[in-house]
Design a protein around this motif. Structure first.
Motif, PDB file in Angstrom:
ATOM      1  N   LYS A   2       0.819  -1.188  -0.198  1.00 45.49           N
ATOM      2  CA  LYS A   2      -0.115  -0.142   0.037  1.00 45.49           C
ATOM      3  C   LYS A   2       0.780   1.323  -0.098  1.00 45.49           C
ATOM      4  O   LYS A   2       0.412   2.268  -0.681  1.00 45.49           O
ATOM      5  CB  LYS A   2      -1.071   0.125   1.430  1.00 45.49           C
ATOM      6  CG  LYS A   2      -1.974  -1.112   1.024  1.00 45.49           C
ATOM      7  CD  LYS A   2      -2.966  -0.959   2.296  1.00 45.49           C
ATOM      8  CE  LYS A   2      -4.159  -1.909   2.275  1.00 45.49           C
ATOM      9  NZ  LYS A   2      -4.972  -1.892   3.400  1.00 45.49           N
ATOM     10  N   LEU A   3       1.834   1.278   0.634  1.00 44.89           N
ATOM     11  CA  LEU A   3       2.760   2.281   0.696  1.00 44.89           C
ATOM     12  C   LEU A   3       3.508   2.481  -0.538  1.00 44.89           C
ATOM     13  O   LEU A   3       3.599   3.871  -1.146  1.00 44.89           O
ATOM     14  CB  LEU A   3       3.775   2.177   2.196  1.00 44.89           C
ATOM     15  CG  LEU A   3       3.280   2.391   3.406  1.00 44.89           C
ATOM     16  CD1 LEU A   3       4.188   2.312   4.352  1.00 44.89           C
ATOM     17  CD2 LEU A   3       2.772   3.893   3.579  1.00 44.89           C
ATOM     18  N   ALA A   4       3.927   1.594  -1.048  1.00 42.18           N
ATOM     19  CA  ALA A   4       4.363   1.532  -2.200  1.00 42.18           C
ATOM     20  C   ALA A   4       3.553   2.171  -3.370  1.00 42.18           C
ATOM     21  O   ALA A   4       3.730   2.834  -4.347  1.00 42.18           O
ATOM     22  CB  ALA A   4       5.331   0.399  -2.715  1.00 42.18           C
ATOM     23  N   THR A   5       2.470   1.449  -3.102  1.00 42.16           N
ATOM     24  CA  THR A   5       1.439   2.132  -4.383  1.00 42.16           C
ATOM     25  C   THR A   5       0.978   3.204  -4.227  1.00 42.16           C
ATOM     26  O   THR A   5       0.892   4.157  -5.056  1.00 42.16           O
ATOM     27  CB  THR A   5       0.139   0.948  -3.833  1.00 42.16           C
ATOM     28  OG1 THR A   5       0.686  -0.372  -4.173  1.00 42.16           O
ATOM     29  CG2 THR A   5      -0.742   1.214  -5.289  1.00 42.16           C
ATOM     30  N   GLY A   6       0.847   3.892  -2.994  1.00 41.75           N
ATOM     31  CA  GLY A   6       0.699   4.960  -2.545  1.00 41.75           C
ATOM     32  C   GLY A   6       1.716   6.093  -3.092  1.00 41.75           C
ATOM     33  O   GLY A   6       1.509   7.293  -3.336  1.00 41.75           O
ATOM     34  N   ALA A   7       3.032   5.974  -2.945  1.00 40.85           N
ATOM     35  CA  ALA A   7       3.989   6.541  -3.327  1.00 40.85           C
ATOM     36  C   ALA A   7       4.310   6.700  -4.579  1.00 40.85           C
ATOM     37  O   ALA A   7       4.952   7.908  -5.076  1.00 40.85           O
ATOM     38  CB  ALA A   7       5.294   6.084  -2.794  1.00 40.85           C
ATOM     39  N   PRO A   9       2.017   7.743  -7.264  1.00 44.07           N
ATOM     40  CA  PRO A   9       1.541   8.897  -7.827  1.00 44.07           C
ATOM     41  C   PRO A   9       2.195  10.234  -7.171  1.00 44.07           C
ATOM     42  O   PRO A   9       2.160  11.211  -8.036  1.00 44.07           O
ATOM     43  CB  PRO A   9      -0.034   8.979  -7.350  1.00 44.07           C
ATOM     44  CG  PRO A   9      -0.178   7.584  -7.014  1.00 44.07           C
ATOM     45  CD  PRO A   9       1.034   6.855  -6.759  1.00 44.07           C
ATOM     46  N   VAL A  10       2.344  10.005  -6.070  1.00 43.34           N
ATOM     47  CA  VAL A  10       3.122  11.575  -5.477  1.00 43.34           C
ATOM     48  C   VAL A  10       4.376  11.893  -6.055  1.00 43.34           C
ATOM     49  O   VAL A  10       4.872  12.640  -6.652  1.00 43.34           O
ATOM     50  CB  VAL A  10       3.377  11.283  -3.996  1.00 43.34           C
ATOM     51  CG1 VAL A  10       4.225  12.370  -3.361  1.00 43.34           C
ATOM     52  CG2 VAL A  10       2.100  10.958  -3.104  1.00 43.34           C
ATOM     53  N   ALA A  11       5.186  10.631  -6.526  1.00 39.94           N
ATOM     54  CA  ALA A  11       6.417  10.831  -7.310  1.00 39.94           C
ATOM     55  C   ALA A  11       6.130  11.388  -8.665  1.00 39.94           C
ATOM     56  O   ALA A  11       6.781  12.142  -9.127  1.00 39.94           O
ATOM     57  CB  ALA A  11       7.191   9.532  -7.361  1.00 39.94           C
ATOM     58  N   ALA A  12       5.125  10.934  -9.048  1.00 41.07           N
ATOM     59  CA  ALA A  12       4.675  11.333 -10.438  1.00 41.07           C
ATOM     60  C   ALA A  12       4.496  12.760 -10.448  1.00 41.07           C
ATOM     61  O   ALA A  12       5.021  13.793 -11.443  1.00 41.07           O
ATOM     62  CB  ALA A  12       3.556  10.769 -10.973  1.00 41.07           C
ATOM     63  N   VAL A  13       3.635  13.464  -9.362  1.00 42.46           N
ATOM     64  CA  VAL A  13       3.475  14.560  -9.275  1.00 42.46           C
ATOM     65  C   VAL A  13       4.669  15.591  -9.044  1.00 42.46           C
ATOM     66  O   VAL A  13       4.791  16.258  -9.656  1.00 42.46           O
ATOM     67  CB  VAL A  13       2.415  14.875  -8.072  1.00 42.46           C
ATOM     68  CG1 VAL A  13       2.276  16.289  -7.801  1.00 42.46           C
ATOM     69  CG2 VAL A  13       1.083  14.321  -8.598  1.00 42.46           C
ATOM     70  N   LEU A  14       5.483  15.033  -8.342  1.00 41.53           N
ATOM     71  CA  LEU A  14       6.625  15.667  -7.916  1.00 41.53           C
ATOM     72  C   LEU A  14       7.643  15.965  -9.342  1.00 41.53           C
ATOM     73  O   LEU A  14       8.201  16.843  -9.398  1.00 41.53           O
ATOM     74  CB  LEU A  14       7.612  14.995  -6.817  1.00 41.53           C
ATOM     75  CG  LEU A  14       6.978  14.974  -5.523  1.00 41.53           C
ATOM     76  CD1 LEU A  14       7.674  14.376  -4.416  1.00 41.53           C
ATOM     77  CD2 LEU A  14       6.995  16.443  -4.837  1.00 41.53           C
ATOM     78  N   SER A  15       7.705  14.776 -10.044  1.00 40.38           N
ATOM     79  CA  SER A  15       8.331  14.828 -11.249  1.00 40.38           C
ATOM     80  C   SER A  15       7.866  16.042 -12.176  1.00 40.38           C
ATOM     81  O   SER A  15       8.593  16.923 -12.776  1.00 40.38           O
ATOM     82  CB  SER A  15       8.418  13.508 -11.733  1.00 40.38           C
ATOM     83  OG  SER A  15       9.039  12.587 -11.184  1.00 40.38           O
ATOM     84  N   ALA A  16       6.386  16.005 -12.272  1.00 38.18           N
ATOM     85  CA  ALA A  16       5.977  16.954 -13.160  1.00 38.18           C
ATOM     86  C   ALA A  16       6.164  18.402 -12.629  1.00 38.18           C
ATOM     87  O   ALA A  16       6.325  19.345 -13.591  1.00 38.18           O
ATOM     88  CB  ALA A  16       4.462  16.736 -13.191  1.00 38.18           C
TER      89      ALA A  16
END
Length: 486
Positions: A2-7, A9-16
């Motif tokens: 779950k944590l890996a799955t939740g992290a 999208p956050v990484a994608a947003v940060l990358s964008a």
């Protein structure tokens, strides 16, 4: 999991977000670079403009310096000229003072030498100049008159002679007294009447003197008024033809005769207008003009003289290019005052001019009438031609006559006028008084003096004497040298 799955999208947003930030930084860096480039270009353009302005200002300063140098040089030159002019003015003033002093010295020397003051010398000079000017004026007048005569005399002679030759006029034959033939000597008694009542009534009604003398079968009518005398003649002719002569009949016949004379006067005036070709004239002028049919001057019928003058004036006007109608009109009416001289005070020229003016005649015609005898100075060509036509008609041979006594008196007066001048030796009245020949003493009268004598004699003759035509004054100055051979 779950944590890996939740992290993820956050990484994608940060990358964008990081990618967007990098893009913004890149754009900002490019913008800063453009600004720096623009600033550098602006600085370069400002430097270029400053350098150009400084160069232009340097040129202007150089031009101003050159102009200032030129102005300084011009001012220096003007000051030099001003100094020279000041020196010249001072020198001129000094020389003027010297000239005045010399003039005073010369004047004093001349006054001492001549014995005259300045005013006396000036007066003497003026008198000398006046005498010379007067003599030169006489010489100039003689030269002008000579040229005028040389150029105009022949032309004037041709015009006048041609005009007179073209007109054939009758000779003088009338008198101041009318004679009436009677059918028999017995008619004189009937005219006189019982105790002279008929002749007294006739004279009272007509105002004419009836002269009954020893002349067989003839009586005479005498009156200063020719119209009245003609009326009396017609009256007496009618009475003699009828045979009934008494006071009442005389008055009746005289009334009819007066009407007949007025009709004849009007007819005579109309005939004169028809003969001369003049129209549009006041009826009163026509009537008064016709009355001149019964008036004479020096034996010449006045109406015939007027018609003749009108024809002569018209021909001369046509030769000279003047208005023929006006000249003929003036010549025809110039003696109209003679029809009323005994009715109105004054000369016939002035009376006729006023009468014509009152009845609508033009100013040119009125002036010619009043000036035809020289009482008023002729100011127009029409007036001069009227004078000439009057003189031609009255002065032609056979036109007029005068008594022997008046003729002799005129000749004597001509010789007296000419002989009264200094230096005149002999005077001869020649050609029936139409020429006066004056012989002067050559040692007393010079050529200019002879000219002055001729002019003065002509003036006196024109002022004092009455004569038809003109009188020629000839002054003869002849020098003779005589020696004897022994």
């Amino acid at each position: 999991m779950k944590l890996a799955t939740g992290a993820g999208p956050v990484a994608a947003v940060l990358s964008a977000g990081l990618l967007c930030l990098l893009l913004l930084l890149l754009v900002a860096a490019m913008t800063v670079r453009r600004v720096r480039v623009a600033r550098l270009r602006a600085v370069e353009e400002a430097e270029r403009i400053r350098e150009s302005a400084e160069g232009h200002a340097a040129q202007l300063r150089a031009e101003l310096d050159r102009r200032e140098e030129r102005l300084t040089e011009e001012l220096r030159r003007l000051r030099t000229q001003e100094e020279r002019l000041s020196l010249g003015v001072a020198e001129l003033s000094r020389r003027k003072s010297e000239v005045r002093a010399l003039e005073e010295q010369s004047r004093s020397a001349l006054e001492r030498t001549a014995g005259l003051t300045v005013d006396q010398a000036r007066s003497e000079l003026v008198r000398t100049i006046e005498a010379e000017a007067r003599r030169e004026a006489v010489v100039a007048v003689r030269e002008i008159e000579r040229r005028a005569k040389a150029e105009g005399e022949q032309r004037a002679r041709e015009i006048v002679a041609g005009s007179i030759q073209r007109l054939a006029a009758e000779q003088t034959a009338e008198t101041a007294v009318t004679a009436l033939r009677l059918p028999s000597e017995d008619m004189k008694g009937r005219i006189i009447g019982r105790e002279g009542r008929n002749i007294r009534a006739f004279e009272a009604v007509t105002g004419v003197n009836l002269i009954v003398d020893d002349t067989p079968e003839q009586v005479q009518l005498s009156c200063f008024d020719p119209v009245r005398r003609e009326t009396a003649r017609l009256t007496l002719e009618a009475l003699v033809a009828d045979g009934r002569i008494h006071p009442a009949r005389i008055e009746e016949v005289h009334g009819r005769s007066r009407t007949e004379v007025e009709r004849l006067c009007l007819r005579a005036g109309e005939d004169a207008l028809l003969s001369t070709g003049i129209g549009d004239i006041h009826p009163e002028l026509v009537r008064v003009l016709g009355r001149l049919r019964y008036r004479t001057s020096y034996g010449q019928n006045v109406l015939g003289h007027l018609v003749e003058s009108a024809h002569i004036a018209g021909m001369m006007a046509a030769e000279l290019g003047v208005d023929v109608e006006v000249v003929k009109r003036a010549a025809l009416l110039h003696d109209i005052g003679k029809a009323m001289t005994h009715e109105v005070a004054g000369s016939h020229a002035a009376i006729g001019a006023e009468f014509a003016r009152r009845h609508g005649e033009a100013d040119e015609v009125v002036h010619a009438i009043e000036a035809h005898h020289g009482e008023v100075e002729a100011r127009t060509v029409e007036a001069v031609l009227t004078q000439a036509a009057d003189a031609c008609s009255g002065g032609r041979p056979g036109a007029r006559r005068e008594s022997v006594e008046a003729y002799v008196r005129r000749l004597e007066r001509l010789e007296e006028i000419a002989g009264a001048h200094d230096g005149v030796a002999k005077v001869f009245a020649m050609q029936a008084g139409r020429e006066v020949r004056v012989m002067v003493q050559p040692e007393v009268v010079d050529d200019l003096g002879a000219q002055l004598i001729a002019r003065e004699v002509a003036r006196q003759v024109a002022e004092e004497l009455t004569y038809p035509g003109q009188i020629r004054i000839t002054v003869v100055r002849e020098s003779r040298a005589t020696e004897f051979a022994r």
